[in-house]
Each structure stands twice: as C-alpha cells, then as structure tokens.
Design a protein around this motif. Structure first.
Motif, PDB file in Angstrom:
ATOM      1  N   GLU B 142       0.877  -1.173   0.000  1.00 55.67           N
ATOM      2  CA  GLU B 142       0.000   0.000   0.000  1.00 55.67           C
ATOM      3  C   GLU B 142       0.911   1.219   0.000  1.00 55.67           C
ATOM      4  O   GLU B 142       1.607   1.482   0.993  1.00 55.67           O
ATOM      5  CB  GLU B 142      -0.841  -0.064   1.283  1.00 55.67           C
ATOM      6  N   LYS B 151       3.407   0.424   3.055  1.00 57.74           N
ATOM      7  CA  LYS B 151       3.168  -0.589   4.068  1.00 57.74           C
ATOM      8  C   LYS B 151       2.952  -1.916   3.358  1.00 57.74           C
ATOM      9  O   LYS B 151       2.291  -1.957   2.320  1.00 57.74           O
ATOM     10  CB  LYS B 151       1.897  -0.201   4.841  1.00 57.74           C
ATOM     11  N   GLU B 152       3.524  -2.973   3.936  1.00 57.87           N
ATOM     12  CA  GLU B 152       3.353  -4.298   3.324  1.00 57.87           C
ATOM     13  C   GLU B 152       2.381  -5.134   4.145  1.00 57.87           C
ATOM     14  O   GLU B 152       2.464  -5.163   5.371  1.00 57.87           O
ATOM     15  CB  GLU B 152       4.703  -5.021   3.238  1.00 57.87           C
ATOM     16  N   HIS B 153       1.474  -5.786   3.488  1.00 57.00           N
ATOM     17  CA  HIS B 153       0.535  -6.705   4.142  1.00 57.00           C
ATOM     18  C   HIS B 153       0.791  -8.093   3.567  1.00 57.00           C
ATOM     19  O   HIS B 153       0.935  -8.238   2.348  1.00 57.00           O
ATOM     20  CB  HIS B 153      -0.920  -6.335   3.850  1.00 57.00           C
ATOM     21  N   PHE B 155      -0.601 -12.136   3.787  1.00 52.05           N
ATOM     22  CA  PHE B 155      -1.550 -13.097   4.354  1.00 52.05           C
ATOM     23  C   PHE B 155      -1.673 -14.315   3.449  1.00 52.05           C
ATOM     24  O   PHE B 155      -1.303 -14.271   2.274  1.00 52.05           O
ATOM     25  CB  PHE B 155      -2.936 -12.458   4.559  1.00 52.05           C
ATOM     26  N   TYR B 188      -9.873  -8.485   2.440  1.00 50.56           N
ATOM     27  CA  TYR B 188      -8.740  -8.343   3.355  1.00 50.56           C
ATOM     28  C   TYR B 188      -8.808  -6.954   3.963  1.00 50.56           C
ATOM     29  O   TYR B 188      -8.795  -5.955   3.247  1.00 50.56           O
ATOM     30  CB  TYR B 188      -7.414  -8.541   2.612  1.00 50.56           C
ATOM     31  N   ASP B 189      -8.906  -6.919   5.310  1.00 52.44           N
ATOM     32  CA  ASP B 189      -8.985  -5.644   6.011  1.00 52.44           C
ATOM     33  C   ASP B 189      -7.572  -5.092   6.189  1.00 52.44           C
ATOM     34  O   ASP B 189      -6.762  -5.677   6.917  1.00 52.44           O
ATOM     35  CB  ASP B 189      -9.681  -5.849   7.365  1.00 52.44           C
ATOM     36  N   LEU B 190      -7.279  -3.992   5.528  1.00 51.95           N
ATOM     37  CA  LEU B 190      -5.913  -3.448   5.540  1.00 51.95           C
ATOM     38  C   LEU B 190      -5.548  -2.837   6.889  1.00 51.95           C
ATOM     39  O   LEU B 190      -4.379  -2.728   7.227  1.00 51.95           O
ATOM     40  CB  LEU B 190      -5.775  -2.381   4.444  1.00 51.95           C
ATOM     41  N   ASN B 191      -6.541  -2.451   7.694  1.00 48.31           N
ATOM     42  CA  ASN B 191      -6.244  -1.929   9.039  1.00 48.31           C
ATOM     43  C   ASN B 191      -6.052  -3.055  10.032  1.00 48.31           C
ATOM     44  O   ASN B 191      -5.086  -3.093  10.779  1.00 48.31           O
ATOM     45  CB  ASN B 191      -7.385  -1.021   9.520  1.00 48.31           C
ATOM     46  N   GLU B 192      -6.989  -3.996  10.019  1.00 53.46           N
ATOM     47  CA  GLU B 192      -6.920  -5.094  10.993  1.00 53.46           C
ATOM     48  C   GLU B 192      -6.049  -6.241  10.509  1.00 53.46           C
ATOM     49  O   GLU B 192      -5.766  -7.172  11.270  1.00 53.46           O
ATOM     50  CB  GLU B 192      -8.342  -5.595  11.293  1.00 53.46           C
ATOM     51  N   GLU B 193      -5.638  -6.199   9.273  1.00 52.05           N
ATOM     52  CA  GLU B 193      -4.801  -7.230   8.661  1.00 52.05           C
ATOM     53  C   GLU B 193      -5.431  -8.616   8.796  1.00 52.05           C
ATOM     54  O   GLU B 193      -4.790  -9.568   9.247  1.00 52.05           O
ATOM     55  CB  GLU B 193      -3.391  -7.192   9.248  1.00 52.05           C
ATOM     56  N   LYS B 194      -6.689  -8.688   8.463  1.00 55.18           N
ATOM     57  CA  LYS B 194      -7.410  -9.960   8.536  1.00 55.18           C
ATOM     58  C   LYS B 194      -8.098 -10.241   7.212  1.00 55.18           C
ATOM     59  O   LYS B 194      -8.702  -9.329   6.622  1.00 55.18           O
ATOM     60  CB  LYS B 194      -8.468  -9.913   9.640  1.00 55.18           C
TER      61      LYS B 194
END
Lengths: 133, 549
Positions: B142, B151-153, B155, B188-194
């Motif tokens: 992101e 920012k990297e996510h 999952f 995919y929730d980018l804030n909660e990382e879920k």
C-alpha cells in the motif's frame, strides 16, 4: 416503531393515488431483500413513499396498516397493506440526500435500486427536516 | 424560330444569373465549410505538452503503468535485485506534468508474482502472490503518495482461491475469484490485517464476470448463472464495504442466448447498467452487444443488438462486404433467425455521463490451439498477459474477466491463444434507459499480439469524441461527432522534447495509449533515440502527455 422506504413509479401508482384510495395493497415486489423487508414491517410502522423515474424524490409518508401476507398475484412473494399518512411539505430529492454526508449510509444512497428499504430513525428525522427546511 | 431566337439570349441571361447565384451560393457555403473546418480544427488540435524518459536497457523489465488520474502516473517494474529471499521492485510516481515526485523500492517475497494493482484515494495498491506450489501467500503493498510511505501486508488465504479480480474499497481489499470452480469473494482488512471469505457467494454452475467498486462506497459482483442450462440469469449483487450484501437482482437471459462478457457501471449515475456481449450456441464469438439497466420497477428487459444493427461496427470491412452482411442480417432478423455474423469482442470499459452511458469494446481475431496438458483453466492468471510484457501479471481492470477460468472456453475444452490480431475499436452510446443511441468505430492498423490487451481509448470533449490507438510508430487519431460522423483523422508521432534528437526506432511490442484525465491521454513505449549533436544513441522508456483541444 420501525421506519421504511417504499419506491413506486408515479406513472403506475403515485402518492396522490394512495391519498385518493386511502389504503392499498403494496404488492408486486420481486426481490428477496425487498421481500424480507416487507416481512419485517409491523402495523403502525411508517414508510417514506419515494417516486422513481424522473422525480427521484421522497414525496410522502404511508403507514403500515396490515402486516405481510402472500402477494395475491404470486403466493411465493409477500405484500403488505399501507395507508396514506401525509404528503411532505416539499419533495426531498435523491440528489439532495446524496449530498448530505451524514446520509451516506442510508440504503437509498448505497443501494438505490432496492424497492423496499429500511430507514433508521435518524435518517427518517433528517429527511423530514430536509422537507421542511 | 423567332421565338427561339428570343429565347436564346434569355437563356444566356438566365444561365449567367444562375451561374452568378451559384457562385454566390458556393462562396457562401465554402465560407461556412471553411469556418466549420477551421473552428473544428481549432477545437481538435493534438499537442504533446510533456514527456518523461527513463533509461532502458535491453534486459530491463518493462514498466507497468498505473493511472492515478489528475494525480499523475505510477510506474513499477521488477529490477531483478535479490536479497534475503526477496527481490526489489522499483516504483516511480510522476505528477500530471510527468515530473518525478517520488521513487522507491519495495522488497517482494522472491517467489511472488505481480497479480494486480489499483489506485484509489491517493494510494497505489500492488498485489503479489506466490504460485500454487509455493503456498499461494498474498502480499499487498500500500503506497501512500502524500506521505511517501508504504506498508506491506502479507496473508495466506484459508482456502485456495484462483484470483480473477482485485479492487480496493475504503480500507478493504476485495478479491474475486474461484474456489473449486465456484465463485468466491475474499476481503482483506488493511487496518486489521485480517482476511475473510465473504459468505453466501459459493454457487455451482455460475461464472463470475465482474467485480467493481462503486462511487458510493459499495461494490458490485456480477454473475452469470446457469452456464449450461436453458434458463440463464444475470445476477447483480451490491455489497457494502464490510461485505454485507445490500441488494441482489436477477435478470433473465433470453432463451437460446448466452452472455459471454459483462461489465457493470459504478453508480456515478443513479442507475446501474450492465453492458456486455452475447451469442447463441456454444461459440466463443459474440453475435452482438446487450445492455440492461438494473431496475426492479421495470421489466428489466435486456436489449440485444446484433452487430449488423450498429451503424459503424462493420466499418472495418470494405463497404460492399459490410452492406452484404447488413442485408443478410436484416433478412435473418425479419424471419426470426439468429444473426449469422459473429466477432470476437472484448469489453474495455463503461463511462457514465450526464446523457447516459458509453461502452468501449475491441474487435479482434484469435487463433487458438488446444492443449490437454495445459493449465486446466481456459486462461491462467499467471500466464495470461494483459500488458503484453509480463508473463504473469493481470490487470485489475479492464481485463479482469480475461482471467475468468472459463474464458475463453466457457463450455468447451481448454484452449490457449496462439495469436491475437486486433481489428477495430467500437464505441457505443446508450441513454439513461440503456437503449442504444449511436455508435462509432476506429479501424486499427495491422496489430498482432501474443495476448489480448487494450490498445485503444477515447475521450469526449466539446461535443466531439476522440478515439485513439497506437501502433509501432504513430498515434492514430479519429475525431467523430456523437452520431459517428468522422470530422478528422490523422496520425501523430510521439514528440521528442530535445530538438537535437531524432527517433531511430520504436518497439512495437510494448506501446500503447490510454485516456488519462480530462482532455488528456498518455502514450508510452520504448524508443531508440539518437542525439544528432553528440552522435550518440540511447534506449528509453517514454511517456508523452497528449492533449486534445
């Protein structure tokens, strides 16, 4: 009390028609979400009447006078009976509702094509205030 | 005789008078024509106010270009630098004047391939995924343009999803795809990382044809139900940002007809329109275009238009051939027979205007070869190539439906595309009720591709429509009135900004032109440029800003 919004094509059946008839069977709904909402309506609940087509406005208020029963034209679907309550002082257009940030979550803004929608008390009051402003 | 004699001079006088009047008429009309011509030419000038160049070596990867509208462009490419099991990708941000405003490198898990991208609300989202053999973990980068931070996510989906669509709505990344050949939505929730699978979507015998984020913080999922049944339906579902379904509408597809592709509008207008291609039987070629406004208050009648009904669709044929096709189609229509003429047409985009909707599609010819040993789907997202230069990318739009596992052989055996020959671009205008109003077209020069990619675009300005495409060397420009009457056609070369330089050559593989914002396009490609003063040459990746006045 719950609040709702029912949509109608004014050329087919308008608020004036409801005012003339006093009561009518609200049938012909062929959408699952709309059917669930019809089934959720209780006697005494209030519903905005919304004119589709070129008008795209909330124009009046109806009252639920009879809870859901099978649609006379197709028993698979549901209908309710509504009664005329009042005409809004001035119609509240979809465009004006959309322009209000605090109405961003209203079903009418998010899923305008749904024919029977639930409305929160805050949304109901806000639209009423808009009609009287 | 006398009578005749008397008449002769009168004739002469009349003729002279007529000639005088005729000359006056011609002069007046000529003045008008010149005025119209001049005023039009003044209003359809093509200029190239800015250029960006980036040195490019032969073995460099090509750039993927992401439009950020008025915010500029984002460029990304694999730079093949490996460290600690990761490889670097370069990301460059340009403003709308094509000035570099931020450049950064992101380190991506080495085994991950680029899967898609999206620009939304000041952020660029880049999606990568490991191949099936490596666990299929997903990485989302992101990149925030304002703060110049990323920012990297990371999952791993609980279930193995074959992704075909990607978009972002508020703080949620939305993936469309298939689990065991049934459509699926993953959020995919980018804030909660879920990550979570959105429930209630799985359904056998259904094709996922579109996932599109709307202007009102909702998104649409478009499905075609009854792939092999007689009773087929087009299903439009609208969800809120949390994945809660707000409304579902089912629209019956006429018996005997099949929907090949469909795109929905994004509720900039109040009406939701679905436009796509239809055919009959099990052919992969379309017989025409369909449109329908999703409106439970009306019959929701789907409008089917066979190609011969369009005024300009057949313009890529010689007039005699086009007339023959039209005549035959008219006859078949009059006796209730399905149209015989069919073509491959891919939908590119829908635009919403104050008058209604426009739809851009591209006609192409595809040669296929069948392979029983190939990937079990018609088109593998990791090998279907929207950009023409990455063997593993897919664009989140507009080719998302090319990654439909059932495309291009929804009913048949797996097939691989051997070669695509691009033929023509077709632009259709619909009113607010979804009725076809007019159409335009742009015939392409000879363009052959190894996979289907967008090669044309359009903008509307001052009541005119400018359609463009790009071949190896030139931008092809066609300016039409709304009814399709062509008022100007020209070919324009991408301009260099240094007067000492000349273009030696340009790659025909990786070049294109896209609508950018307002009255601007951007054209891009790879050129060998010669400096005639220094007597040197260099290879560059370039982007030119193209303005239509």
């Amino acid at each position: 009390m719950n609040y709702w919004l029912v949509k109608t094509e004014p050329e087919t059946y308008s608020l004036d028609d409801l005012a003339r008839d006093k009561k009518t069977t609200w049938d012909g709904v062929r959408n699952f979400q709309a059917r669930s909402n019809l089934k959720g309506m209780k006697k005494g609940d209030l519903a905005f009447v919304y004119h589709t087509g070129d008008e795209k406005s909330v124009v009046g208020i109806a009252e639920i006078t009879k809870e859901f029963f099978p649609d006379p034209k197709d028993k698979e679907w549901a209908a309710v009976e509504i009664g005329y309550k009042k005409k809004l002082k001035k119609p509240v257009t979809l465009a004006s509702i959309k322009s209000e940030k605090k109405m961003a979550n209203m079903y009418l803004v998010r899923a305008a094509r749904l024919s029977v929608q639930s409305v929160t008390k805050e949304e109901f009051d806000f639209v009423m205030a808009m009609s009287e402003a | 005789m006398r009578h005749l004699r008397l008449q002769i001079p009168n004739y002469k006088l009349e003729i002279a008078h007529c000639v005088l009047l005729g000359v006056k008429f011609v002069i007046c009309n000529l003045k008008f024509v010149i005025l119209v011509f001049l005023s039009f030419n003044l209003s359809a000038q093509i200029s190239q106010p800015a250029r960006y160049e980036h040195a490019h070596k032969n073995n460099d990867h090509e750039f993927i270009i992401i439009s950020m509208g008025e915010q500029g462009l984002a460029l990304m490419r694999d730079i093949e630098k490996y460290e600690n099991g990761k490889k670097d990708w370069e990301v460059i941000f340009l403003d709308s004047a094509l000035q570099e405003i931020w450049s950064t490198k992101i380190a991506v898990q080495q085994r991950m391939n680029i899967l898609g991208h999206e620009y939304r609300d000041g952020n660029v989202y880049l999606v990568f995924q490991e191949p099936e053999s490596a666990g299929r973990s997903v990485g989302i980068f992101e990149l925030n343009l304002r703060d110049q931070l990323f920012k990297e996510h990371l999952f791993k989906p609980e279930l193995s999803i074959h992704f075909t669509q990607f978009s972002v709505l508020k703080t949620k990344a939305i993936f469309g795809g298939y689990i065991n050949k049934e459509p699926a939505l993953l959020q995919y929730d980018l804030n909660e990382e879920k990550a979570r699978i959105i429930p209630g979507v799985f359904q056998p015998n259904v094709d996922l044809v579109d996932v599109r984020v709307n202007s009102n913080e909702t998104f649409n999922m478009l499905l075609v139900e009854g792939r092999s049944n007689k009773s087929k339906k087009l299903i439009a579902r609208t969800f809120d940002a949390n994945g809660v379904m707000l409304v579902e509408d089912a629209i019956a597809i006429e018996e005997g007809k099949t929907v090949l592709e469909a795109i929905s509008s994004s509720l900039i207008r109040d009406e939701l329109i679905i436009i796509g291609t239809w055919t009959y039987g099990s052919t992969k070629q379309a017989a025409g275009i369909f449109s329908v406004v999703v409106d439970p208050f009306h019959e929701q009648k789907v409008n089917y238009y066979d190609f011969a009904l369009l005024n300009h669709f057949l313009d890529y044929f010689k007039p005699k051939r086009a007339a023959k096709i039209k005549a035959k189609a008219d006859w078949r229509r009059s006796v209730g027979k399905p149209p015989e003429f069919r073509a491959y047409l891919s939908g590119i985009k829908i635009e919403e205007t104050k008058d209604g909707f426009s739809f851009l599609g591209e006609v192409y010819e595809a040669s296929y070869y069948n392979s029983r040993n190939s990937y079990p789907y018609g088109s593998n997202p990791y090998y279907s190539n929207p950009y023409g230069f990455y063997p593993y990318g897919f664009s989140p739009m507009p080719y998302r439906y090319y990654n439909n596992p059932y495309y291009p052989t929804p009913y048949g055996s797996p097939a691989q595309v051997a070669e695509i020959r691009m033929i023509s671009s077709s632009l259709l205008f619909f009113d607010t009720q979804g009725k076809l109003v007019s159409d335009q077209s742009l015939k392409f020069p000879e363009i052959k591709l190894s996979s289907k990619e967008q090669i044309s675009d359009f903008i509307t300005h001052n009541g005119f429509t400018t359609m463009v495409s790009k071949d190896e060397k030139e931008i092809q420009v066609k300016v039409n009135e709304k009814d399709g009457t062509t008022v100007k056609e020209e070919k324009v070369k991408p301009e260099l900004k240094n007067p000492n330089e000349t273009i030696r050559s340009e790659s025909d593989d990786n070049t294109g032109i896209r609508a950018w914002f307002g009255q601007y396009f951007y054209v891009y490609g790879y050129q060998a440029v010669r400096d005639n003063v220094k007597k040197t040459s260099h290879d560059v990746f370039y982007i030119n800003k193209v303005k239509v006045d």
